[in-house]
Design a protein around this motif. Structure first.
Motif, mmCIF file in Angstrom:
data_model
loop_
_atom_site.group_PDB
_atom_site.id
_atom_site.type_symbol
_atom_site.label_atom_id
_atom_site.label_comp_id
_atom_site.label_asym_id
_atom_site.label_seq_id
_atom_site.Cartn_x
_atom_site.Cartn_y
_atom_site.Cartn_z
ATOM 1 N N PRO A 138 0.805 -1.226 0.000
ATOM 2 C CA PRO A 138 0.000 0.000 0.000
ATOM 3 C C PRO A 138 0.835 1.271 0.000
ATOM 4 O O PRO A 138 0.271 2.369 -0.093
ATOM 5 N N LEU A 139 2.156 1.120 0.128
ATOM 6 C CA LEU A 139 3.038 2.285 0.232
ATOM 7 C C LEU A 139 2.590 3.178 1.385
ATOM 8 O O LEU A 139 2.659 4.404 1.317
ATOM 9 N N ALA A 140 2.111 2.535 2.433
ATOM 10 C CA ALA A 140 1.609 3.227 3.623
ATOM 11 C C ALA A 140 1.602 2.220 4.769
ATOM 12 O O ALA A 140 1.779 1.012 4.554
ATOM 13 N N ASP A 141 1.395 2.714 5.966
ATOM 14 C CA ASP A 141 1.361 1.839 7.142
ATOM 15 C C ASP A 141 0.089 1.002 7.155
ATOM 16 O O ASP A 141 -0.985 1.467 6.755
ATOM 17 N N ILE A 152 -2.698 -9.540 7.506
ATOM 18 C CA ILE A 152 -1.658 -9.044 6.602
ATOM 19 C C ILE A 152 -0.808 -8.031 7.350
ATOM 20 O O ILE A 152 -1.292 -6.962 7.724
ATOM 21 N N THR A 153 0.442 -8.369 7.578
ATOM 22 C CA THR A 153 1.332 -7.521 8.363
ATOM 23 C C THR A 153 1.998 -6.467 7.485
ATOM 24 O O THR A 153 1.991 -6.556 6.245
ATOM 25 N N GLN A 154 2.609 -5.494 8.149
ATOM 26 C CA GLN A 154 3.357 -4.466 7.439
ATOM 27 C C GLN A 154 4.470 -5.097 6.596
ATOM 28 O O GLN A 154 4.691 -4.721 5.442
ATOM 29 N N GLN A 155 5.147 -6.085 7.166
ATOM 30 C CA GLN A 155 6.266 -6.725 6.470
ATOM 31 C C GLN A 155 5.778 -7.475 5.229
ATOM 32 O O GLN A 155 6.401 -7.408 4.164
ATOM 33 N N ALA A 159 6.503 -6.405 1.027
ATOM 34 C CA ALA A 159 7.186 -7.294 0.082
ATOM 35 C C ALA A 159 6.382 -7.529 -1.188
ATOM 36 O O ALA A 159 6.879 -8.167 -2.128
ATOM 37 N N ALA A 160 5.160 -7.039 -1.243
ATOM 38 C CA ALA A 160 4.287 -7.271 -2.411
ATOM 39 C C ALA A 160 4.425 -6.138 -3.421
ATOM 40 O O ALA A 160 4.883 -5.043 -3.098
ATOM 41 N N PRO A 161 4.010 -6.370 -4.673
ATOM 42 C CA PRO A 161 4.020 -5.286 -5.668
ATOM 43 C C PRO A 161 2.960 -4.244 -5.319
ATOM 44 O O PRO A 161 1.959 -4.553 -4.673
ATOM 45 N N PRO A 162 3.110 -3.003 -5.773
ATOM 46 C CA PRO A 162 2.096 -1.978 -5.536
ATOM 47 C C PRO A 162 0.904 -2.159 -6.475
ATOM 48 O O PRO A 162 0.975 -2.895 -7.466
#
Length: 261
Positions: A138-141, A152-155, A159-162
């Protein structure tokens, strides 16, 4: 085991406020069983029974229904006279939606409920076959409260595509098709935010979304359940029983519409 919201010491007479309106419960004088006639002002609504089966349902005698919560039993008794016609109309709507060969079902999991970004998007066809199932950066917290729901964690998200990586593929899957969701306003808002960031243009984002026909099952399902809110003078929205996993939710929505049709 008593019904979960039965008064601790139920009396022959008690009053319960449901949606800001009082419902009066009167036990018939010829029984000591957990049975009450329900009145609103002087108007008789119907009779409810508790503890007649597993002890965890309220039976609405006149409607031949059972509800887990006493408040919902009262809401069922308050249905407007138009409910049978409303109920049938929703059935026709569900049959029409499920018969659409180009139907896709969408669910979006997000970073938060306020100013959300997508962390997972799921799409299935009308048979529940997976068309798209991707985690997104998400390019966000990602809010801890959201992680507690969907796992679904921040980490993992980082690691996923945007979202931008999937815009062309999503267009191929969604454009020109009927897109079924549960709470379309929320899902569309999330996608519009993502598309606005991608295009840097609100007009282009809305035009992209407008290439699909959107169908929201939340209102029809509330009508089909028929639990009337006296406060809002409308049918109460119902939880779908979400698992907070996108594809699972798509399939759950299809199963729900099969029951409604």
């Amino acid at each position: 085991m008593p019904s979960p919201d039965l008064p601790l010491h139920p009396s022959h007479l008690f009053t319960r406020t449901v949606d800001a309106r009082a419902a009066h419960f009167v036990r018939p004088g010829d029984t000591d069983r957990p049975t009450w006639a329900v009145y609103e002002d002087t108007c008789y609504l119907g009779t409810v029974h508790a503890q007649f089966d597993s002890g965890r349902h309220w039976h609405v005698q006149s409607l031949k229904e059972q509800h887990l919560r006493l408040d919902d039993a009262v809401r069922a008794l308050r249905r407007p006279a138009t409910w049978p016609a409303d109920h049938e109309r929703v059935g026709r709507w569900a049959r029409n939606v499920l018969a659409d060969p180009r139907l896709v079902v969408l669910d979006v999991q997000t970073t938060t409920l306020t100013e959300p970004w997508a962390v997972q998007i799921g799409l299935t066809d009308r048979h529940g076959n997976v068309l798209f199932n991707e985690h997104l950066n998400p390019l966000a917290d990602v809010a801890p409260a959201a992680t507690a729901l969907h796992g679904i964690t921040q980490q993992r998200a980082a690691a996923a595509p945007p979202f931008a990586a999937f815009v062309p593929h999503l267009a191929q899957l969604m454009h020109g098709r009927r897109c079924l969701t549960y709470n379309a306003a929320f899902d569309r808002r999330v996608l519009e935010r993502e598309l606005h960031r991608y295009f840097r243009c609100t007009t282009r984002a809305r035009a992209w979304l407008g290439k699909s026909t959107w169908a929201d099952a939340m209102g029809p399902y509330a009508t089909w359940k028929g639990l009337w809110s006296a406060r809002h003078r409308s049918y109460r929205c119902q939880p779908l029983g979400s698992s907070y996993e996108a594809v699972t939710n798509c399939r759950l929505l299809l199963t729900t519409l099969e029951q409604v049709r």
